[in-house]
Motif scaffolding. Structure first.
Motif, PDB file in Angstrom:
ATOM      1  N   SER A 103      10.276  -4.107  -0.192  1.00 22.10           N
ATOM      2  CA  SER A 103      10.301  -2.652  -0.192  1.00 22.10           C
ATOM      3  C   SER A 103       8.942  -1.999  -0.008  1.00 22.10           C
ATOM      4  CB  SER A 103      10.892  -2.140  -1.504  1.00 22.10           C
ATOM      5  OG  SER A 103      10.020  -2.450  -2.570  1.00 22.10           O
ATOM      6  N   CYS A 104       7.863  -2.716  -0.102  1.00 21.51           N
ATOM      7  CA  CYS A 104       6.509  -2.174  -0.002  1.00 21.51           C
ATOM      8  C   CYS A 104       6.283  -1.075  -1.030  1.00 21.51           C
ATOM      9  CB  CYS A 104       6.197  -1.667   1.401  1.00 21.51           C
ATOM     10  SG  CYS A 104       4.429  -1.318   1.639  1.00 21.51           S
ATOM     11  N   SER A 105       6.638  -1.352  -2.243  1.00 21.15           N
ATOM     12  CA  SER A 105       6.417  -0.399  -3.319  1.00 21.15           C
ATOM     13  C   SER A 105       5.876  -1.152  -4.524  1.00 21.15           C
ATOM     14  CB  SER A 105       7.723   0.313  -3.674  1.00 21.15           C
ATOM     15  OG  SER A 105       8.590  -0.571  -4.329  1.00 21.15           O
ATOM     16  N   PHE A 112       5.478  -5.888  -2.684  1.00 23.39           N
ATOM     17  CA  PHE A 112       4.481  -5.947  -1.617  1.00 23.39           C
ATOM     18  C   PHE A 112       5.017  -6.641  -0.364  1.00 23.39           C
ATOM     19  CE2 PHE A 112       4.231  -9.903  -3.804  1.00 23.39           C
ATOM     20  CZ  PHE A 112       3.983 -10.833  -2.823  1.00 23.39           C
ATOM     21  N   THR A 113       6.102  -7.397  -0.458  1.00 21.33           N
ATOM     22  CA  THR A 113       6.580  -8.210   0.658  1.00 21.33           C
ATOM     23  C   THR A 113       7.105  -7.375   1.820  1.00 21.33           C
ATOM     24  OG1 THR A 113       8.745  -8.384  -0.369  1.00 21.33           O
ATOM     25  CG2 THR A 113       7.178 -10.158  -0.793  1.00 21.33           C
ATOM     26  N   CYS A 115       5.732  -4.608   3.000  1.00 18.27           N
ATOM     27  CA  CYS A 115       4.700  -3.777   3.630  1.00 18.27           C
ATOM     28  C   CYS A 115       4.574  -4.075   5.118  1.00 18.27           C
ATOM     29  CB  CYS A 115       3.357  -3.963   2.935  1.00 18.27           C
ATOM     30  SG  CYS A 115       3.357  -3.252   1.277  1.00 18.27           S
ATOM     31  N   GLN A 118       7.511  -2.511   6.929  1.00 16.33           N
ATOM     32  CA  GLN A 118       7.339  -1.067   7.037  1.00 16.33           C
ATOM     33  C   GLN A 118       6.327  -0.736   8.131  1.00 16.33           C
ATOM     34  OE1 GLN A 118       6.300   0.891   3.407  1.00 16.33           O
ATOM     35  NE2 GLN A 118       5.863   2.831   4.408  1.00 16.33           N
ATOM     36  N   LEU A 119       5.235  -1.484   8.209  1.00 16.41           N
ATOM     37  CA  LEU A 119       4.223  -1.270   9.234  1.00 16.41           C
ATOM     38  C   LEU A 119       4.835  -1.474  10.621  1.00 16.41           C
ATOM     39  CD1 LEU A 119       1.210  -0.809   9.880  1.00 16.41           C
ATOM     40  CD2 LEU A 119       0.951  -3.292   9.799  1.00 16.41           C
TER      41      LEU A 119
END
Length: 130
Positions: A103-105, A112-113, A115, A118-119
């Motif tokens: 989830s990048c939260s 963190f996985t 991120c 999302q990028l």
């Protein structure tokens, strides 16, 4: 071509005379500024009030089933979920549960996985726009 030009010239001479006659007729019919126009909406079989000498009554008739309803102009339902596009609905569903793993939260053990994912989504969207 000459016949068309002659017909247009004759029409130009006759029509202004007719228009001024109509204006005089209308002005003679309603030359008193104190005449008021009363516009009403009547429902079902209700009678329309009679016009008087100083008041003209104009009635619009609607069905009996419209009597206690909200007027049509105020019935817009633009905020109903049924009027939302499928694209917006899909985007809203895409972000449900965006916490925890992938989830990048900062929430959850593996936040963190996501991120990198999302990028990549943002880069792909940017590439499609340009």
């Amino acid at each position: 071509m000459k016949k068309l030009m002659i017909a247009a010239a004759l029409a130009g001479m006759v029509l202004p005379g007719l228009a001024s006659a109509q204006e005089r007729e209308i002005a003679g019919a309603v030359d008193d500024a104190s005449v008021k126009i009363n516009q009403l909406i009547v429902y079902g079989d209700d009678p329309c009030p009679e016009s008087t000498a100083d008041q003209i009554t104009v009635c619009a008739r609607k069905g009996e089933n419209e009597r206690f309803r909200i007027p049509e102009a105020l019935r817009s339902e633009s905020n109903r979920p049924a009027n939302t596009s499928w694209t917006t609905r899909a985007e809203a569903l895409e972000y449900v549960g965006r916490s925890g793993t992938d989830s990048c939260s900062p929430v959850g053990a593996g936040g963190f996985t996501g991120c990198f994912s999302q990028l990549m989504r943002e880069a792909r969207a940017e590439r499609l726009v340009t």
